[in-house]
Design a protein around this motif. Structure first.
Motif, PDB file in Angstrom:
ATOM      1  N   TRP A 155      18.926  11.174  24.002  1.00 31.66           N
ATOM      2  CA  TRP A 155      18.245  12.465  23.856  1.00 31.66           C
ATOM      3  C   TRP A 155      17.813  13.023  25.211  1.00 31.66           C
ATOM      4  O   TRP A 155      18.261  14.093  25.613  1.00 31.66           O
ATOM      5  N   GLY A 156      16.958  12.293  25.916  1.00 35.78           N
ATOM      6  CA  GLY A 156      16.403  12.813  27.159  1.00 35.78           C
ATOM      7  C   GLY A 156      17.437  13.068  28.237  1.00 35.78           C
ATOM      8  O   GLY A 156      17.525  14.166  28.795  1.00 35.78           O
ATOM      9  N   VAL A 157      18.248  12.058  28.517  1.00 34.24           N
ATOM     10  CA  VAL A 157      19.287  12.204  29.544  1.00 34.24           C
ATOM     11  C   VAL A 157      20.467  12.997  28.995  1.00 34.24           C
ATOM     12  O   VAL A 157      20.969  13.923  29.647  1.00 34.24           O
ATOM     13  N   GLY A 158      20.900  12.656  27.786  1.00 36.18           N
ATOM     14  CA  GLY A 158      22.111  13.257  27.221  1.00 36.18           C
ATOM     15  C   GLY A 158      22.035  14.762  27.058  1.00 36.18           C
ATOM     16  O   GLY A 158      22.918  15.494  27.526  1.00 36.18           O
ATOM     17  N   ILE A 159      20.993  15.263  26.414  1.00 40.72           N
ATOM     18  CA  ILE A 159      20.910  16.701  26.165  1.00 40.72           C
ATOM     19  C   ILE A 159      20.681  17.471  27.461  1.00 40.72           C
ATOM     20  O   ILE A 159      21.194  18.585  27.640  1.00 40.72           O
ATOM     21  N   THR A 160      19.942  16.894  28.401  1.00 44.57           N
ATOM     22  CA  THR A 160      19.729  17.567  29.685  1.00 44.57           C
ATOM     23  C   THR A 160      21.049  17.729  30.439  1.00 44.57           C
ATOM     24  O   THR A 160      21.352  18.812  30.977  1.00 44.57           O
ATOM     25  N   VAL A 161      21.845  16.671  30.470  1.00 45.35           N
ATOM     26  CA  VAL A 161      23.144  16.731  31.153  1.00 45.35           C
ATOM     27  C   VAL A 161      24.101  17.673  30.416  1.00 45.35           C
ATOM     28  O   VAL A 161      24.864  18.423  31.043  1.00 45.35           O
ATOM     29  N   ILE A 162      24.050  17.660  29.084  1.00 48.77           N
ATOM     30  CA  ILE A 162      24.884  18.584  28.307  1.00 48.77           C
ATOM     31  C   ILE A 162      24.524  20.026  28.643  1.00 48.77           C
ATOM     32  O   ILE A 162      25.399  20.889  28.790  1.00 48.77           O
ATOM     33  N   GLY A 163      23.239  20.318  28.784  1.00 48.64           N
ATOM     34  CA  GLY A 163      22.809  21.652  29.179  1.00 48.64           C
ATOM     35  C   GLY A 163      23.359  22.042  30.543  1.00 48.64           C
ATOM     36  O   GLY A 163      23.767  23.186  30.754  1.00 48.64           O
ATOM     37  N   TYR A 164      23.398  21.081  31.448  1.00 53.06           N
ATOM     38  CA  TYR A 164      23.926  21.325  32.795  1.00 53.06           C
ATOM     39  C   TYR A 164      25.398  21.732  32.736  1.00 53.06           C
ATOM     40  O   TYR A 164      25.815  22.719  33.354  1.00 53.06           O
ATOM     41  N   TYR A 165      26.187  20.985  31.982  1.00 55.63           N
ATOM     42  CA  TYR A 165      27.615  21.301  31.889  1.00 55.63           C
ATOM     43  C   TYR A 165      27.896  22.503  30.997  1.00 55.63           C
ATOM     44  O   TYR A 165      28.940  23.147  31.131  1.00 55.63           O
ATOM     45  N   ALA A 166      26.950  22.814  30.104  1.00 56.48           N
ATOM     46  CA  ALA A 166      27.135  23.991  29.250  1.00 56.48           C
ATOM     47  C   ALA A 166      27.144  25.280  30.058  1.00 56.48           C
ATOM     48  O   ALA A 166      27.688  26.297  29.617  1.00 56.48           O
ATOM     49  N   ALA A 167      26.539  25.239  31.253  1.00 55.78           N
ATOM     50  CA  ALA A 167      26.509  26.429  32.106  1.00 55.78           C
ATOM     51  C   ALA A 167      27.900  26.807  32.588  1.00 55.78           C
ATOM     52  O   ALA A 167      28.171  27.965  32.892  1.00 55.78           O
ATOM     53  N   SER A 168      28.808  25.836  32.658  1.00 49.90           N
ATOM     54  CA  SER A 168      30.155  26.113  33.152  1.00 49.90           C
ATOM     55  C   SER A 168      31.238  25.863  32.105  1.00 49.90           C
ATOM     56  O   SER A 168      32.375  26.295  32.274  1.00 49.90           O
ATOM     57  N   ILE A 169      30.877  25.160  31.014  1.00 49.77           N
ATOM     58  CA  ILE A 169      31.855  24.861  29.961  1.00 49.77           C
ATOM     59  C   ILE A 169      31.310  25.397  28.637  1.00 49.77           C
ATOM     60  O   ILE A 169      30.491  24.740  27.990  1.00 49.77           O
TER      61      ILE A 169
END
Length: 221
Positions: free
Chosen positions: A162-176
């Motif tokens: 949750w904490g690491v996973g969703i934060t990193v997903i948000g990061y890549y969502a900016a470009s994907i």
């Protein structure tokens, strides 16, 4: 999505006003307080999934914000928040209920114990993806005397997913575009696993009850 966009704007403004270090501390503090201080009961939106996802998006576009520092710190904050909730539940919850000793309180204790016999380890993990669950489950686990080592391992997995996973997903969502769906896939995996574990535990418990009943009959004869 509208909520995430609004929170994204607020966090961007915050970052511009206070700088990177304070931005980290605010995000981590909100995640920690969401469970440790029960803030998530009153404002689940600003302490939950949307906060993590929005902070990841901001990290992708803001100079100076390191996604891994942000994500790992968020995971640690989530872990520590649940640890506090668990220890508070263990230290104060169960003794408080035991002293009351009424049928209603004993019923609550019994239901809590049945919950952990049914879902066990997985209940702590999937609670991360449920707004009310991530606030109360750690405390209930402490009240229900869940094994400390079991809770810690479940807490680590939940904090990472949750904490690491969703934060990193948000990061890549900016470009994907569309990558946010992965967050729900992760949640779905854990929920499915918990259901399977629950069915298995229920079957084992029923088998144990049947065996105990048979043993009682045999001893009576």
């Amino acid at each position: 999505m509208l909520r995430t966009a609004a929170l994204d704007g607020q966090l961007t403004d915050l970052l511009g006003q206070v700088g990177v270090v304070v931005f980290y501390l605010v995000v981590w503090g909100l995640v920690f307080a969401g469970t440790a201080l029960f803030v998530g009961v009153f404002v689940p939106f600003v302490t939950g999934d949307s906060l993590l996802f929005a902070s990841g998006i901001i990290a992708a576009g803001a100079s100076g914000v390191d996604i891994w520092v942000l994500a790992i710190g968020t995971g640690i904050a989530a872990f520590l928040g649940d640890q506090v909730g668990f220890l508070l539940g263990r230290r104060y919850g169960r003794p408080y209920l035991d002293k009351r000793g009424g049928p209603r309180m004993q019923g609550v204790i019994a239901r809590t114990e049945r919950f952990y016999r049914t879902f066990g380890w997985w209940s702590v993990v999937i609670a991360r993806f449920i707004p009310w669950g991530r606030v109360f489950v750690p405390v209930i686990a402490g009240v229900g005397r869940m094994g400390y080592a079991r809770f810690v391992t479940a807490n680590i997995v939940g904090a990472l997913a949750w904490g690491v996973g969703i934060t990193v997903i948000g990061y890549y969502a900016a470009s994907i575009p569309g990558v946010k769906v992965l967050a729900y896939v992760i949640a779905g995996v854990f929920i499915t696993a918990s259901v399977i574990a629950g069915i298995r535990a229920w079957r084992l418990e029923r088998a144990d009850r049947a065996a105990s009943a048979q043993a009682d009959v045999s001893s009576a004869q």
